[in-house]
Design a protein around this motif. Structure first.
Motif, PDB file in Angstrom:
ATOM      1  N   TYR A   1      -3.386  -6.794  -4.391  1.00  0.00           N
ATOM      2  CA  TYR A   1      -2.430  -6.863  -5.498  1.00  0.00           C
ATOM      3  C   TYR A   1      -2.475  -8.261  -6.137  1.00  0.00           C
ATOM      4  CZ  TYR A   1       1.837  -7.165  -8.184  1.00  0.00           C
ATOM      5  OH  TYR A   1       2.721  -7.380  -9.218  1.00  0.00           O
TER       6      TYR A   1
ATOM      7  N   ASN B   1       4.601  -4.475 -13.248  1.00  0.00           N
ATOM      8  CA  ASN B   1       3.356  -4.062 -12.595  1.00  0.00           C
ATOM      9  C   ASN B   1       3.152  -2.550 -12.558  1.00  0.00           C
ATOM     10  OD1 ASN B   1       4.973  -3.256 -10.444  1.00  0.00           O
ATOM     11  ND2 ASN B   1       4.573  -5.135  -9.278  1.00  0.00           N
ATOM     12  N   ARG B   2       4.220  -1.772 -12.796  1.00  0.00           N
ATOM     13  CA  ARG B   2       4.033  -0.307 -12.822  1.00  0.00           C
ATOM     14  C   ARG B   2       3.039   0.096 -13.899  1.00  0.00           C
ATOM     15  NH1 ARG B   2       9.448   0.343 -12.058  1.00  0.00           N
ATOM     16  NH2 ARG B   2       9.914   0.609  -9.860  1.00  0.00           N
TER      17      ARG B   2
ATOM     18  N   TRP C   1       0.297  -1.302 -14.595  1.00  0.00           N
ATOM     19  CA  TRP C   1      -1.118  -1.544 -14.305  1.00  0.00           C
ATOM     20  C   TRP C   1      -1.494  -1.447 -12.831  1.00  0.00           C
ATOM     21  CZ3 TRP C   1      -1.602  -5.838 -11.228  1.00  0.00           C
ATOM     22  CH2 TRP C   1      -0.552  -6.770 -11.266  1.00  0.00           C
ATOM     23  N   TRP C   2      -0.542  -1.124 -11.972  1.00  0.00           N
ATOM     24  CA  TRP C   2      -0.857  -1.084 -10.528  1.00  0.00           C
ATOM     25  C   TRP C   2      -0.225   0.160  -9.928  1.00  0.00           C
ATOM     26  CZ3 TRP C   2      -4.284  -3.504  -7.694  1.00  0.00           C
ATOM     27  CH2 TRP C   2      -4.168  -3.501  -6.296  1.00  0.00           C
ATOM     28  N   THR C   3      -1.039   0.966  -9.251  1.00  0.00           N
ATOM     29  CA  THR C   3      -0.505   2.227  -8.732  1.00  0.00           C
ATOM     30  C   THR C   3      -0.389   2.233  -7.213  1.00  0.00           C
ATOM     31  OG1 THR C   3      -2.769   3.056  -8.800  1.00  0.00           O
ATOM     32  CG2 THR C   3      -1.348   3.636 -10.656  1.00  0.00           C
ATOM     33  N   LYS C   4      -1.087   1.305  -6.555  1.00  0.00           N
ATOM     34  CA  LYS C   4      -1.045   1.282  -5.086  1.00  0.00           C
ATOM     35  C   LYS C   4       0.181   0.483  -4.610  1.00  0.00           C
ATOM     36  CE  LYS C   4      -5.561   0.318  -5.401  1.00  0.00           C
ATOM     37  NZ  LYS C   4      -6.784  -0.339  -5.103  1.00  0.00           N
TER      38      LYS C   4
END
Ligand SMILES: *Cc1c(COP(=O)(O)O)cnc(C)c1O
Length: 499
Positions: free
Chosen positions: A423, A486-487, A489-492
């Motif tokens: 991340y 960050n939602r 661009w980041w899914t993990k």
């Protein structure tokens, strides 16, 4: 159209026109050099806007000098990167200096080229002289060599000289003829070294990129082992390319120890100090460069830490004959001197024949600023990098990736504890684009030990402590925004899984 005998030059201007236009252009230059412009630090140039400025059709009819001036000024002022004030801290990018600017304008007026010593005597003597000064500045004694377009070209010339020195001048006609040459560098070496191996037909894979220690310096034992095992396998080691300030973290390889090995093993020692070279004669960096004087050749880019306006690179060598053995043409009767002079034929020292008068802007920089002020500016940049690191260390939103070296600092923004490394990579990788969109400052990223770091290279002599403190606030602000959103661009998971 019938062919006519020329009665006047297409370039002749009306009485006083050139002067008037240059006076206006001078105002543009002065504005660019004084008022920090309010354009974004790296303006975008969308294709449709570009097409409006510059038509795709070849202009069939001309325009007046003044209208060319106005058009050029309009797009330069809006669409070029803002390198002059503090703010652009990516790659290895200096801010222009007024002495070099002046010299470039004057050199352009006389259109002096630098080729054969007898027809370009002043320019060739001046180039020889300023190369000597540059060597003195870096404490690289009795320097000779050539100015180049930049560091990549200088590295190519160095490896060509090393190759010719190893195999003799016959290699220039026969090629490698199956001789398995190998060269050595650290994993931190600049890609232009691989490119040089590639262009010369030696092959990029025949540059061994060796491990580094915890400060990113070439591991000497690994170098000794590699040379021995290549010799045992019947290969032909010929050169070591050491770093005099690596681009990612500013590492300086242990030059003195490497020089010892090169002397024992009869290998050409080239030091790529394109960025770091000017620090070699400056406290507190000087000790790092111990052994530089033993190198066969050194790349240094005056268009980096000496702030000479583009382009101005340099290859320093101990013996100009080493370069001339690699480049002087056997046959070129129309290029032979007709008047004896001891001014060097620079066309015999590299790949270029016609070259610009780069020496004048390097001369102007040394004469205008003086070595003392240049040393002071470089030393201040190094202290500024330490100051930058100190600011980051005081705040737990940051992690240094490598200790600052020369004037490069690498770090990560860490908005919270417990976040996963993947991340943090993704977050830090997005920060440069966010800064670019913001427009106040810009730095880039680098991959260090497989992780993404932010990287600032402080060679703009206009940057102050206050600028650096402002940058830290801006980067944090942009980084926090990315983290909050960050939602998008980041899914993990963002957190490290408990292990
Ligand atoms: C900048 C740099 C180069 C390439 O130099 P150019 O002037 O961009 O061609 C090569 N090696 C190092 C270490 C550099 O910093």
């Amino acid at each position: 159209m019938a062919c006519t005998i020329r009665e006047s030059s297409p370039f002749s201007a009306a009485q006083g026109e050139l002067e008037a236009v240059l006076r206006e252009a001078g105002l543009f230059v002065a504005r660019e050099f004084s008022a920090p412009s309010d354009r974004p630090i790296i303006p975008r140039v969308p294709q449709d806007q570009f097409d409006r400025l510059v038509s795709s059709a070849l202009p069939e009819e001309g325009q007046s000098l003044d209208s060319v001036r106005q058009r050029a000024e309009a797009f330069l002022a809006r669409y070029t990167a803002r390198l002059l004030p503090a703010g652009f801290s990516a790659m290895v990018t200096a801010s222009p200096n007024p002495y070099a600017l002046l010299a470039e304008i004057l050199a352009c007026a006389v259109n002096q080229h630098v080729m054969r010593g007898d027809v370009c005597e002043l320019a060739c003597r001046l180039e020889q002289r300023v190369i000597g000064w540059l060597g003195k500045f870096m404490e690289y004694p009795a320097a000779s060599g050539t100015l180049t377009s930049g560091g990549a070209t200088a590295n190519l010339l160095a490896i060509a000289a090393a190759r010719t020195s190893a195999l003799g001048s016959g290699v220039r006609r026969r090629g490698l003829d199956g001789v398995p040459l190998v060269a050595y560098a650290s994993s931190q070496t600049h890609v232009s070294t691989m490119r040089a191996m590639d262009i010369l037909g030696i092959g990029a894979d025949n540059l061994r990129t060796l491990p580094v220690d915890n400060r990113y310096r070439l591991d000497l034992a690994a170098l000794e082992d590699a040379v021995r095992s290549d010799r045992d396998a019947g290969r032909r080691p010929f050169a070591v390319v050491a770093q005099g300030g690596s681009v990612a973290v500013g590492a300086v390889d242990p030059l003195d120890a490497i020089a010892g090995l090169c002397e024992r093993e009869r290998l050409w020692l080239h030091v790529d100090a394109a960025y770091g070279g000017p620090a070699a004669g400056v406290e507190p960096a000087k000790q790092l460069f111990r052994g530089l004087a033993r190198a066969d050749s050194v790349t240094v880019d005056p268009h980096k830490w000496l702030s000479v306006n583009y382009e101005c690179g340099c290859l320093l060598v101990k013996r100009a004959e080493g370069l001339e053995a690699a480049f002087a043409p056997d046959e070129a009767s129309y290029l032979k001197s007709d008047t004896a002079t001891d001014a060097p034929d620079f066309m015999n020292r590299g790949i270029e024949f016609s070259r610009g008068f780069r020496a004048l802007k390097l001369w102007a920089t040394f004469v205008g600023l003086g070595a003392r002020k240049l040393r002071m500016a470089i030393s201040q940049d190094i202290h500024l990098a330490e100051h930058f690191a100190g600011l980051l260390a005081r705040d737990d939103h940051w992690a240094l990736c490598a200790p600052p070296s020369l004037s490069i600092i690498t770090f990560r923004f860490v908005p919270d504890s417990g976040l996963s490394s993947d991340y943090l990579d993704a977050l830090n990788e997005r920060i440069p684009a966010a800064l670019r969109a913001d427009g106040r400052m810009y730095l880039g990223s680098a991959r260090i030990d497989g992780r993404i770091a932010l990287r600032s290279c402080l060679i703009n002599h206009r940057v102050t402590d206050a600028d650096v403190a402002g940058w830290v606030r801006i980067i944090k602000e942009r980084g926090m925004c990315l983290h909050r959103d960050n939602r998008a661009w980041w899914t993990k998971p963002v957190r490290q899984s408990p292990s």
